[in-house]
Scaffold this motif. Structure first.
Motif, PDB file in Angstrom:
ATOM      1  N   ASP A 143       0.746  -1.046   0.008  1.00 46.29           N
ATOM      2  CA  ASP A 143       0.063   0.049  -0.132  1.00 46.29           C
ATOM      3  C   ASP A 143       0.787   1.171  -0.025  1.00 46.29           C
ATOM      4  N   PRO A 144       0.380   2.294  -0.509  1.00 43.43           N
ATOM      5  CA  PRO A 144       1.096   3.634  -0.457  1.00 43.43           C
ATOM      6  C   PRO A 144       1.411   4.188   0.793  1.00 43.43           C
ATOM      7  N   THR A 145       2.777   4.934   0.929  1.00 38.73           N
ATOM      8  CA  THR A 145       2.984   5.420   2.266  1.00 38.73           C
ATOM      9  C   THR A 145       2.214   6.571   2.459  1.00 38.73           C
ATOM     10  N   VAL A 146       1.991   7.370   1.446  1.00 39.42           N
ATOM     11  CA  VAL A 146       1.486   8.832   1.495  1.00 39.42           C
ATOM     12  C   VAL A 146       0.623   9.029   0.638  1.00 39.42           C
ATOM     13  N   THR A 147      -0.713   9.356   0.983  1.00 38.35           N
ATOM     14  CA  THR A 147      -1.948   9.748   0.128  1.00 38.35           C
ATOM     15  C   THR A 147      -2.108  11.430   0.289  1.00 38.35           C
ATOM     16  N   MET A 148      -1.789  12.130  -0.552  1.00 40.76           N
ATOM     17  CA  MET A 148      -1.762  13.470  -0.378  1.00 40.76           C
ATOM     18  C   MET A 148      -3.067  14.234  -0.931  1.00 40.76           C
ATOM     19  N   ALA A 149      -3.527  15.293  -0.386  1.00 42.29           N
ATOM     20  CA  ALA A 149      -4.705  15.970  -0.821  1.00 42.29           C
ATOM     21  C   ALA A 149      -4.333  16.656  -1.903  1.00 42.29           C
ATOM     22  N   ILE A 150      -5.193  16.954  -2.993  1.00 44.56           N
ATOM     23  CA  ILE A 150      -5.118  17.707  -3.997  1.00 44.56           C
ATOM     24  C   ILE A 150      -6.065  18.789  -3.962  1.00 44.56           C
ATOM     25  N   ALA A 151      -5.796  19.919  -4.689  1.00 41.90           N
ATOM     26  CA  ALA A 151      -6.455  21.062  -4.644  1.00 41.90           C
ATOM     27  C   ALA A 151      -6.853  21.630  -6.213  1.00 41.90           C
ATOM     28  N   ALA A 152      -7.799  22.268  -6.538  1.00 43.01           N
ATOM     29  CA  ALA A 152      -7.670  22.606  -8.101  1.00 43.01           C
ATOM     30  C   ALA A 152      -7.470  24.324  -7.994  1.00 43.01           C
ATOM     31  N   VAL A 153      -6.707  24.500  -8.898  1.00 46.51           N
ATOM     32  CA  VAL A 153      -6.408  25.983  -9.082  1.00 46.51           C
ATOM     33  C   VAL A 153      -6.938  26.532 -10.519  1.00 46.51           C
ATOM     34  N   PRO A 154      -7.662  27.528 -10.338  1.00 46.62           N
ATOM     35  CA  PRO A 154      -8.201  28.062 -11.741  1.00 46.62           C
ATOM     36  C   PRO A 154      -7.165  28.344 -12.647  1.00 46.62           C
ATOM     37  N   LYS A 155      -7.208  27.968 -13.871  1.00 46.07           N
ATOM     38  CA  LYS A 155      -6.381  28.309 -14.947  1.00 46.07           C
ATOM     39  C   LYS A 155      -7.420  28.420 -16.148  1.00 46.07           C
ATOM     40  N   PRO A 156      -8.131  29.214 -16.246  1.00 44.18           N
ATOM     41  CA  PRO A 156      -8.994  29.494 -17.676  1.00 44.18           C
ATOM     42  C   PRO A 156      -8.237  29.528 -19.055  1.00 44.18           C
ATOM     43  N   THR A 157      -8.972  28.965 -19.908  1.00 45.87           N
ATOM     44  CA  THR A 157      -8.427  29.391 -21.331  1.00 45.87           C
ATOM     45  C   THR A 157      -9.680  29.987 -22.108  1.00 45.87           C
ATOM     46  N   GLU A 158      -9.263  30.410 -23.275  1.00 42.31           N
ATOM     47  CA  GLU A 158     -10.042  31.015 -24.124  1.00 42.31           C
ATOM     48  C   GLU A 158     -11.071  29.863 -24.549  1.00 42.31           C
ATOM     49  N   THR A 159     -10.798  28.669 -24.658  1.00 45.17           N
ATOM     50  CA  THR A 159     -11.950  27.702 -25.026  1.00 45.17           C
ATOM     51  C   THR A 159     -12.472  27.109 -23.952  1.00 45.17           C
ATOM     52  N   ASP A 160     -11.944  26.913 -22.681  1.00 42.41           N
ATOM     53  CA  ASP A 160     -12.441  26.526 -21.516  1.00 42.41           C
ATOM     54  C   ASP A 160     -12.371  27.569 -20.388  1.00 42.41           C
ATOM     55  N   PRO A 161     -13.288  28.250 -19.939  1.00 44.99           N
ATOM     56  CA  PRO A 161     -13.198  29.215 -18.852  1.00 44.99           C
ATOM     57  C   PRO A 161     -13.061  28.446 -17.393  1.00 44.99           C
ATOM     58  N   SER A 162     -13.559  27.299 -17.428  1.00 45.41           N
ATOM     59  CA  SER A 162     -13.787  26.248 -16.171  1.00 45.41           C
ATOM     60  C   SER A 162     -12.317  25.548 -16.025  1.00 45.41           C
ATOM     61  N   ASN A 163     -11.450  25.562 -16.843  1.00 41.93           N
ATOM     62  CA  ASN A 163     -10.183  24.719 -16.912  1.00 41.93           C
ATOM     63  C   ASN A 163      -9.659  24.969 -15.491  1.00 41.93           C
ATOM     64  N   ARG A 165      -5.857  23.764 -12.845  1.00 42.42           N
ATOM     65  CA  ARG A 165      -4.825  22.896 -12.853  1.00 42.42           C
ATOM     66  C   ARG A 165      -4.740  22.271 -11.525  1.00 42.42           C
ATOM     67  N   PHE A 166      -4.497  20.860 -11.137  1.00 43.70           N
ATOM     68  CA  PHE A 166      -4.706  20.337  -9.998  1.00 43.70           C
ATOM     69  C   PHE A 166      -3.245  19.972  -9.177  1.00 43.70           C
ATOM     70  N   VAL A 167      -3.066  20.504  -8.150  1.00 44.32           N
ATOM     71  CA  VAL A 167      -1.947  20.455  -7.527  1.00 44.32           C
ATOM     72  C   VAL A 167      -2.060  19.561  -6.294  1.00 44.32           C
ATOM     73  N   VAL A 168      -0.877  19.021  -5.815  1.00 38.71           N
ATOM     74  CA  VAL A 168      -0.841  18.213  -4.412  1.00 38.71           C
ATOM     75  C   VAL A 168      -0.444  19.241  -3.581  1.00 38.71           C
ATOM     76  N   ASP A 169      -0.737  19.007  -2.131  1.00 42.68           N
ATOM     77  CA  ASP A 169      -0.398  19.738  -1.114  1.00 42.68           C
ATOM     78  C   ASP A 169       0.507  18.916  -0.396  1.00 42.68           C
ATOM     79  N   ALA A 170       1.767  18.972  -0.720  1.00 47.62           N
ATOM     80  CA  ALA A 170       2.643  18.028  -0.187  1.00 47.62           C
ATOM     81  C   ALA A 170       3.021  18.774   1.223  1.00 47.62           C
TER      82      ALA A 170
END
Length: 315
Positions: A143-163, A165-170
């Protein structure tokens, strides 16, 4: 052919017998680079990463041409992987829940990005990632030793304003020490606006380029992969590549960008173009000094971005 070594889609699994032969030839040459590779083989005898999309054969050839043997350390990280914490160092079992920004506020957009990472091979089911390491003789826990939380950071584009970037909180280890707390402190030096202004000249020319999914072009060492997992929609996923959110990730990404700048500078000089001095492996970036006539004043790396300045458009 060398240019293709830097592109994110050019490579495939390295030809291991061929790569080992190429390393052996370089080690036997007696060069400073070869001697350092021999030393690293003894100090860090890790298996070559088989799930990269960069051309390790080209990286070895280009980095071996660098006059500073510190280039060998960059080759070793690229070919054997980014070590999160030293092999054998204990880390407590950790499970941290994902943040509301990912699970409640932007679940669909986050899911698209997670699926994109899986589709590109940057991550996969933990059982798959674990078994890949074991197939190469690497000891990995069930089993994995570490399971990290992820957060969604807004990164809108011209074609997808809801886009997003997900980052881990290490840095969040819950009740335990976090991965970022366990990682050795490293210093990262980046290009600055001041250096960019110094590189500008009357009649000069400048442009910017970047690397797609730059952090994810760096593989995680097989023995470290149990430390970099997430849980999304009940699915345990392990990272094959370096993600965003780790304290040492910018340091390693910047060193790879420096490797590219140094290689490009050598190539241009060999072609007869006057060039400013590239950054050193200590990340020191010489202050640009524009000169008259055709020449490349500076290539300034800032993680996945490159600002290039020439004295003339023709240059």
């Amino acid at each position: 052919a060398d240019r293709l070594a830097w592109t994110p889609t050019s490579g495939s699994a390295p030809d291991l017998p061929r790569l080992h032969r190429e390393e052996a030839v370089i080690m036997a040459s007696g060069s400073a680079f070869g001697l350092r590779v021999r030393e690293l083989r003894s100090l860090k005898p890790w298996p070559v990463l088989l799930d990269l999309t960069i051309d390790l054969h080209a990286w070895l050839r280009v980095l071996a041409d660098d006059p500073d043997p510190a280039a060998a350390d960059r080759y070793w990280v690229l070919s054997r992987g980014w070590e999160i914490i030293p092999a054998g160092q204990h880390h407590p079992h950790t499970f941290v829940r994902n943040y509301a920004s990912a699970e409640l506020e932007s679940p669909a957009a986050t899911n698209r990005e997670v699926e994109r990472f899986i589709g590109k091979g940057f991550m996969d089911d933990w059982s798959t990632v674990r078994d890949e390491a074991r197939a190469l003789g690497v000891s990995v826990p069930d089993d994995p030793t570490v399971t990290m939380a992820i957060a969604a950071v807004p990164k809108p584009t011209e074609t997808d304003p809801s886009n997003v970037r997900f980052v881990v909180d290490a840095s969040n280890g819950g009740d335990n020490i976090s991965i970022n707390d366990a990682i050795d402190d490293v210093t990262t030096k980046l290009a600055s606006a001041d250096l960019a202004m110094a590189a500008c000249s009357r009649g000069g020319f400048a442009w910017r380029s970047d690397v797609s999914d730059d952090f994810a072009q760096h593989g995680v060492a097989y023995h470290s992969r149990h430390l970099v997992t997430i849980n999304w929609n009940g699915r345990q996923l392990g990272y094959r590549r370096m993600g965003m959110g780790f304290s040492s990730a910018p340091h390693f990404a910047q060193l790879t960008s420096i490797a590219i700048v140094r290689a490009v500078t050598r190539r241009l000089r060999n072609l007869g173009l006057r060039c400013g001095n590239p950054p050193g492996w200590d990340m020191t970036i010489p202050r640009p000094s524009p000169r008259r006539g055709h020449g490349m004043t500076a290539i300034l790396p800032y993680l996945d971005d490159f600002g290039t300045f020439s004295a003339t458009r023709a240059a």
